[in-house]
Motif scaffolding. Structure first.
Motif, PDB file in Angstrom:
ATOM      1  N   ALA A   1     -20.907   7.495  15.758  1.00 15.19           N
ATOM      2  CA  ALA A   1     -20.411   6.383  16.582  1.00 15.19           C
ATOM      3  C   ALA A   1     -20.803   5.036  16.008  1.00 15.19           C
ATOM      4  CB  ALA A   1     -20.892   6.520  18.021  1.00 15.19           C
ATOM      5  N   THR A   2     -20.741   4.897  14.689  1.00 17.58           N
ATOM      6  CA  THR A   2     -21.060   3.619  14.035  1.00 17.58           C
ATOM      7  C   THR A   2     -19.851   3.013  13.345  1.00 17.58           C
ATOM      8  OG1 THR A   2     -21.782   4.826  12.068  1.00 17.58           O
ATOM      9  CG2 THR A   2     -23.471   4.234  13.687  1.00 17.58           C
ATOM     10  N   LEU A   3     -18.894   3.840  12.908  1.00 17.00           N
ATOM     11  CA  LEU A   3     -17.730   3.348  12.170  1.00 17.00           C
ATOM     12  C   LEU A   3     -16.454   3.731  12.915  1.00 17.00           C
ATOM     13  CD1 LEU A   3     -18.687   4.247   8.474  1.00 17.00           C
ATOM     14  CD2 LEU A   3     -18.865   2.030   9.606  1.00 17.00           C
ATOM     15  N   LEU A   4     -15.613   2.737  13.146  1.00 17.76           N
ATOM     16  CA  LEU A   4     -14.305   2.939  13.767  1.00 17.76           C
ATOM     17  C   LEU A   4     -13.237   2.652  12.725  1.00 17.76           C
ATOM     18  CD1 LEU A   4     -12.439   3.357  16.249  1.00 17.76           C
ATOM     19  CD2 LEU A   4     -12.638   0.898  16.663  1.00 17.76           C
ATOM     20  N   LEU A   5     -12.332   3.613  12.521  1.00 16.06           N
ATOM     21  CA  LEU A   5     -11.259   3.470  11.546  1.00 16.06           C
ATOM     22  C   LEU A   5      -9.939   3.479  12.299  1.00 16.06           C
ATOM     23  CD1 LEU A   5     -10.638   3.264   8.512  1.00 16.06           C
ATOM     24  CD2 LEU A   5     -10.494   5.753   8.451  1.00 16.06           C
ATOM     25  N   SER A   6      -9.172   2.407  12.163  1.00 17.77           N
ATOM     26  CA  SER A   6      -7.880   2.283  12.833  1.00 17.77           C
ATOM     27  C   SER A   6      -6.798   2.023  11.793  1.00 17.77           C
ATOM     28  CB  SER A   6      -7.910   1.157  13.870  1.00 17.77           C
ATOM     29  OG  SER A   6      -8.359  -0.058  13.280  1.00 17.77           O
ATOM     30  N   VAL A   7      -5.636   2.648  11.990  1.00 11.43           N
ATOM     31  CA  VAL A   7      -4.523   2.563  11.038  1.00 11.43           C
ATOM     32  C   VAL A   7      -3.274   2.177  11.803  1.00 11.43           C
ATOM     33  CG1 VAL A   7      -3.276   3.747   9.208  1.00 11.43           C
ATOM     34  CG2 VAL A   7      -5.616   4.426   9.737  1.00 11.43           C
ATOM     35  N   ASP A   8      -2.491   1.229  11.261  1.00  9.62           N
ATOM     36  CA  ASP A   8      -1.271   0.807  11.941  1.00  9.62           C
ATOM     37  C   ASP A   8      -0.071   1.598  11.446  1.00  9.62           C
ATOM     38  OD1 ASP A   8      -0.602  -0.215   9.480  1.00  9.62           O
ATOM     39  OD2 ASP A   8      -0.785  -2.313  10.045  1.00  9.62           O
ATOM     40  N   GLU A   9       1.124   1.205  11.886  1.00 16.27           N
ATOM     41  CA  GLU A   9       2.337   1.949  11.582  1.00 16.27           C
ATOM     42  C   GLU A   9       2.665   1.968  10.089  1.00 16.27           C
ATOM     43  OE1 GLU A   9       5.163  -0.127  13.903  1.00 16.27           O
ATOM     44  OE2 GLU A   9       4.622   0.854  15.792  1.00 16.27           O
ATOM     45  N   ASP A  10       2.251   0.960   9.356  1.00 18.59           N
ATOM     46  CA  ASP A  10       2.549   0.886   7.926  1.00 18.59           C
ATOM     47  C   ASP A  10       1.464   1.513   7.066  1.00 18.59           C
ATOM     48  OD1 ASP A  10       4.897  -0.378   8.484  1.00 18.59           O
ATOM     49  OD2 ASP A  10       4.126  -2.403   8.149  1.00 18.59           O
TER      50      ASP A  10
ATOM     51  N   ARG B   1      -1.804   0.543   7.065  1.00 19.69           N
ATOM     52  CA  ARG B   1      -2.880  -0.408   6.761  1.00 19.69           C
ATOM     53  C   ARG B   1      -4.053  -0.139   7.702  1.00 19.69           C
ATOM     54  NH1 ARG B   1      -0.877  -4.539   3.488  1.00 19.69           N
ATOM     55  NH2 ARG B   1       1.403  -4.564   3.360  1.00 19.69           N
ATOM     56  N   ALA B   2      -5.239   0.030   7.122  1.00 19.16           N
ATOM     57  CA  ALA B   2      -6.415   0.447   7.889  1.00 19.16           C
ATOM     58  C   ALA B   2      -7.453  -0.662   7.925  1.00 19.16           C
ATOM     59  CB  ALA B   2      -7.021   1.712   7.289  1.00 19.16           C
TER      60      ALA B   2
ATOM     61  N   ARG C   1     -19.026  -4.521  16.501  1.00 17.61           N
ATOM     62  CA  ARG C   1     -17.618  -4.912  16.693  1.00 17.61           C
ATOM     63  C   ARG C   1     -17.143  -5.865  15.599  1.00 17.61           C
ATOM     64  NH1 ARG C   1     -17.852  -6.401  23.174  1.00 17.61           N
ATOM     65  NH2 ARG C   1     -19.324  -4.767  23.765  1.00 17.61           N
ATOM     66  N   THR C   2     -17.594  -5.607  14.369  1.00 13.65           N
ATOM     67  CA  THR C   2     -17.286  -6.489  13.248  1.00 13.65           C
ATOM     68  C   THR C   2     -16.465  -5.740  12.206  1.00 13.65           C
ATOM     69  OG1 THR C   2     -19.395  -7.616  13.596  1.00 13.65           O
ATOM     70  CG2 THR C   2     -18.273  -7.999  11.495  1.00 13.65           C
ATOM     71  N   PRO C   3     -15.304  -6.256  11.780  1.00 13.95           N
ATOM     72  CA  PRO C   3     -14.543  -5.603  10.706  1.00 13.95           C
ATOM     73  C   PRO C   3     -15.319  -5.626   9.385  1.00 13.95           C
ATOM     74  CG  PRO C   3     -13.168  -7.157  11.929  1.00 13.95           C
ATOM     75  CD  PRO C   3     -14.584  -7.400  12.363  1.00 13.95           C
ATOM     76  N   LEU C   4     -15.306  -4.490   8.676  1.00 15.10           N
ATOM     77  CA  LEU C   4     -16.038  -4.372   7.425  1.00 15.10           C
ATOM     78  C   LEU C   4     -15.131  -4.328   6.208  1.00 15.10           C
ATOM     79  CD1 LEU C   4     -18.638  -1.630   8.489  1.00 15.10           C
ATOM     80  CD2 LEU C   4     -18.966  -4.100   8.465  1.00 15.10           C
ATOM     81  N   HIS C   5     -13.979  -3.666   6.318  1.00 15.64           N
ATOM     82  CA  HIS C   5     -13.167  -3.438   5.124  1.00 15.64           C
ATOM     83  C   HIS C   5     -11.711  -3.228   5.535  1.00 15.64           C
ATOM     84  CE1 HIS C   5     -12.394  -2.410   0.991  1.00 15.64           C
ATOM     85  NE2 HIS C   5     -11.921  -1.217   1.310  1.00 15.64           N
ATOM     86  N   HIS C   6     -10.799  -3.748   4.719  1.00 13.26           N
ATOM     87  CA  HIS C   6      -9.366  -3.539   4.907  1.00 13.26           C
ATOM     88  C   HIS C   6      -8.854  -2.652   3.766  1.00 13.26           C
ATOM     89  CE1 HIS C   6      -8.584  -6.723   8.022  1.00 13.26           C
ATOM     90  NE2 HIS C   6      -9.782  -7.078   7.595  1.00 13.26           N
ATOM     91  N   PHE C   7      -7.941  -1.735   4.124  1.00 10.37           N
ATOM     92  CA  PHE C   7      -7.440  -0.798   3.122  1.00 10.37           C
ATOM     93  C   PHE C   7      -5.996  -0.435   3.469  1.00 10.37           C
ATOM     94  CE2 PHE C   7      -6.921   3.388   1.111  1.00 10.37           C
ATOM     95  CZ  PHE C   7      -7.391   3.113  -0.156  1.00 10.37           C
TER      96      PHE C   7
END
Length: 903
Positions: A67-76, A78-79, A87-93
């Motif tokens: 429960a330390t890393l949240l990974l979210s991916v959109d329709e295209d 992009r994560a 609650r801080t973004p770390l990396h975009h992929f």
């Protein structure tokens, strides 16, 4: 006025699409709402929304076991990788492909991504021994499926994972090469495989297909007929040879579905052997495997269930239905709802804060009125009496009475203590009301319509129509009563604003000409000035006493922005976005907030006429009007690519069938594809001035000052330090409490103020407050009010409030406009204490009645000098019967008598 507002929460929308996710402890639920993620704390009854935004709507989310890393991916594809705790973004992929599913391994070292026909396994980013954050590193790519992969499930030991695909098969893959292991294909289904799961001992596999069939697979020895062509070997060697073992169907189960119903989602709890299946009819089934005994089968929605999940202990089931925006958490053992929320089905039209700032009211085109709790973010009441879209809402400044206007031709009054409609106002001829305002005393309600040029006035007590104000020559667009009730302001499309004096000896009307059609009017809290927004993008300020124009703001360039896909003009040349449709004053009257059919909200300083800040409502490209420039790559000969209907190209026949009717799609008279458009329909400042809300296409956005930690000293000196401040209050033999309090307020560090505040004895509170300089009065009032919500020392806080009002009441009254927001904070805190005590007394009074009604025996004989510690009179114990299921236990007309003797 402080203007450092930051995004705080998103209300009005609880689920859009994608998967739901329980945290590992099972106490919180993560739900994708558009291009954001909201977390619902089911134990503490609170919710918050992460501040990061995706470029498009979120398709999948995953949380690692720690429960330390949240990974979210959109329709295209992009994560965004987010630190869940901070609650801080770390990396975009960018995965460069649509992602159907994403899962972390149980040990948290890897995560698998279903990207099209392939499965990509990546190493979880972690801090190495060199203290370097490693970005995404791909472990392996697994192939073998011939169509899109629907789901991924890891084994308990993280060595294998299962995939279900549209090619009617499920496959077993090994994370790392294992000697003798060959990826196995489980092919027996006649429909797309929705889910595939390992049992707890990993000796059994369950696969569920879209056509309602579930197979139970066992790892068994191959039949003799299958190995006839193989070389003969000893029986002992045959048992040990993996090539002589295979996955075979042990059992087959059918959910017995109608031809029009299909399976939309499934989940499995290995420890409890529970299989949950959601159907397109809005029902779900809970089964116990391997016997497939049905435990529950219930209908929970009028639309299909898009996703279902179960928490770690197997007690709570979470369901999401995107068509109606429903989110439910159900405890299947007690058959009760833990959470039952639904957003507005259609666009929101107006919002308003309750006078105490604890609730937010929203109205929408779906005819519903929802009451949201500002602190928790949950909807507590929904009113559905209106039969058409609700266009406006307004609170009476005194009391818990709400008024709403609707297109069904009625204005209704609501009691927010008993949660009921107690009065309905109508006009002699049927009109669709679009604007509303209420006299601060709550005695007179006014409404205007786009179909009539008259303003209708009703008496709230009798419900009778009092008058019809005539004078405008075009439809009424906006109405507003002065906060002191001295006059009524109306704006119309006839390019004029009228000021009506209703309660004088003679009714008078004064006309203020405008440069264009009036869209919105607002009165300053001190009732001495009004702001008017017109169609040409200007905001003008008028002095009410002298009927003179004091200032003007040209906001066409500030509000302009965003180009729709179908627009032929650029955003800079589009006149449709260059005006404000809603405007409101801040709590202290020094600033105005304005917005319109654009993605921007503008905050202006009234005195200088300059813009202070611009807030971007959303960056979601799935909504029309959020991008400044259009790409020619998305244009075809038939029009914009995003507006083309590709339903007929779907692979499944049920997806290709068009069930829509001509004229059924809002905003279009055919079955063509329609995208939502970005717009802001309502703005409201909280009574405390610490937050404001905006109703938009995305939902109800809350911007607040209280969530950010800012060092904000006041009149600071080099001699004032934390050490010297704490030393002053501990000085012997006579501590200087007043000096220590003033030093802490000047330093403005919360923990120091808290320390000094609780160090002052009760008997010295009034003496300290009496000699307190008035320049620190606002900060101390706000601090004491905030302490009322967090500290258990309620009596201590009330003593401070009593001393502040007794010693400085006259000064506060003379400068009411300066301390208006501070006094509202105090009023909110005292009201919350009162309601909490009423609830507690309501819960305990039955226990006291039971104990007092017991017969006196030798063991429980009542002492002669027995006295009740608390005496409560006129408590309505039947108030709860008047509440609906969404209400709360609220005591009406309570009268408190202090700690005294019972009669």
């Amino acid at each position: 006025m402080k203007v450092g507002f930051k995004f705080s929460n998103l209300l009005g929308t609880v689920y859009c699409r994608g998967n739901l996710l329980f945290t590992p402890d099972g106490n919180a639920l993560l739900s994708p709402v558009g291009n954001r993620v909201t977390c619902f704390d089911l134990v503490n009854n609170k919710s918050f929304t992460f501040t990061f935004e995706h470029r498009k709507n979120i398709a999948r989310i995953a949380l690692n076991p720690q429960a330390t890393l949240l990974l979210s991916v959109d329709e295209d594809g992009r994560a965004i990788l987010t630190n869940f705790i901070r609650r801080t973004p770390l990396h975009h992929f960018n995965f460069k492909s649509k992602v159907q599913d994403i899962k972390f391994s149980p040990d948290g070292k890897f995560f698998a991504v279903a990207a099209g026909r392939h499965v990509e396994v990546w190493k979880t980013p972690q801090v190495s021994e060199e203290r370097e954050f490693a970005p995404f590193v791909r472990h392996r790519v697994y192939t073998g499926h011939f169509d899109v992969i629907n789901s991924i499930t890891w084994s308990g030991d993280s060595r294998f994972f299962l995939t279900g695909s549209k090619d009617l098969t499920a496959k077993v893959f090994s994370l790392n090469p294992v000697e003798g292991f060959v990826p196995t294909s489980l092919a027996a289904h006649k429909g797309s495989v929705i889910g595939s799961y390992f049992s707890k001992d990993q000796e059994t596999i369950y696969t569920v297909s879209k056509d309602g069939i579930c197979f139970e697979w066992k790892y068994k020895k191959r039949s003799r007929r299958d190995i006839e062509s193989d070389d003969e070997m000893d029986e002992d060697e045959e048992e040990k040879d993996p090539s002589k073992m295979q996955w075979r169907i042990e059992n087959r189960f059918s959910f017995k579905l109608d031809q029009r119903i299909s399976v939309k989602c499934t989940t499995f709890h290995p420890a409890a052997n529970l299989l949950v299946v959601g159907f397109s009819s809005g029902t779900f089934g809970l089964y116990e495997v391997p016997e497939f005994n049905i435990i529950h089968k219930l209908s929970i929605s009028n639309a299909g269930i898009d996703f279902v999940t179960i928490n770690k202990t197997g007690e709570w089931l979470a369901f999401g239905a995107s068509k109606l925006g429903q989110l439910l958490v159900w405890e299947w053992q007690s058959e009760s709802y833990i959470l039952k929320q639904q957003g507005h089905f259609d666009a929101m039209n107006s919002i308003v804060y309750s006078p105490d700032g604890q609730r937010i009211i929203t109205t929408a085109d779906d005819g519903k009125i929802k009451v949201w709790e500002a602190s928790s973010g949950f909807c507590i009441v929904t009113f559905t009496e209106h039969s058409s879209g609700v266009t406006a809402c307004e609170f009476a400044k005194r009391g818990n009475v709400l008024f709403t206007a609707s297109l069904d031709g009625s204005v209704r009054a609501w009691d927010l203590i008993r949660y009921r409609n107690f009065r309905t106002f109508t006009s002699p001829s049927r009109l669709s009301f679009s604007s509303l305002t209420v006299d601060p005393s709550g005695e007179v309600v006014c409404a205007g319509s786009l179909e009539s040029f008259d303003i209708h006035l009703w008496s709230v007590q009798t419900g009778q129509l009092l008058d019809r104000l005539q004078g405008h020559e075009a439809p009424i667009s906006s109405l507003s009563f002065a906060p002191d009730g001295s006059f009524l302001v109306s704006g119309s499309w006839d390019k004029s604003v009228r000021i009506w004096t209703l309660f004088g000896r003679t009714q008078t009307s004064e006309q203020l000409p405008q440069s264009s059609d009036v869209l919105s009017v607002s009165c300053r809290p001190d009732s001495k000035e009004i702001a008017v927004a017109t169609l040409d993008g200007q905001v003008t300020f008028w002095d009410v006493n002298n009927s003179e124009q004091k200032g003007i703001i040209d906001g066409k360039r500030d509000i302009s922005g965003g180009r729709k896909i179908s627009d032929l003009r650029t955003a800079a040349n589009n006149a449709a976005t260059k005006h404000f449709t809603t405007i409101t004053y801040s709590a202290d009257g020094t600033c105005v907030l304005a917005a319109g059919n654009s993605k921007y909200i503008c905050l202006y300083d009234v005195a200088s006429g300059s813009i202070i800040r611009k807030f971007t409502v959303s960056q979601n490209l799935s909504i029309d009007g959020t991008q400044e420039m259009l790409s020619s790559r998305n244009m075809t000969e038939a029009g914009a690519r995003d507006l083309l209907d590709d339903q007929g190209e779907a692979s499944d026949i049920e997806d290709r069938i068009d069930h829509t009717l001509p004229g059924a799609t809002r905003g279009d008279f055919s079955a063509r594809k329609v995208r939502p458009e970005i717009r802001v329909t309502g703005l409201a400042f909280s009574p405390t001035g610490r937050a404001f809300t905006a109703s938009s296409t995305e939902g109800l956005l809350v911007y607040s000052l209280d969530d950010s930690i800012v060092f904000d000293p006041f009149d600071l000196d080099v001699d004032i330090t934390p050490a010297s401040t704490l030393a002053t209050v501990k000085a012997q033999p006579t501590p200087d409490y007043l000096k220590a309090l003033v030093m802490s307020l000047r330093l403005n560090e919360r923990y120091i103020i808290h320390n000094i505040y609780e160090s002052i004895p009760q008997e010295d509170i009034r003496h300290v407050v009496k000699d307190l300089p008035v320049v620190y009065l606002s900060r101390l009032l706000r601090f004491v009010a905030e302490m009322c919500e967090t500290t258990p020392h309620l009596e201590f806080c009330l003593l401070w409030i009593e001393a502040l009002l007794a010693c400085h009441g006259r000064y506060l009254r003379e400068r009411g406009h300066e301390f208006a927001s501070d006094m509202r904070v105090v009023q909110k805190a005292v009201g919350k204490i009162q309601s909490d005590l009423a609830k507690m007394a309501d819960q305990n009074i039955y226990t006291l009645d039971y104990l007092l009604s017991q017969p006196a025996t030798a063991n429980n004989k009542k002492p002669e000098n027995f006295k009740l510690p608390l005496h409560i009179k006129n408590v309505d114990m039947d108030a709860q019967e008047d509440l609906n299921n969404n209400g709360s236990d609220i005591v009406d007309d309570e009268e408190w008598h202090g700690l005294g003797d019972a009669d």
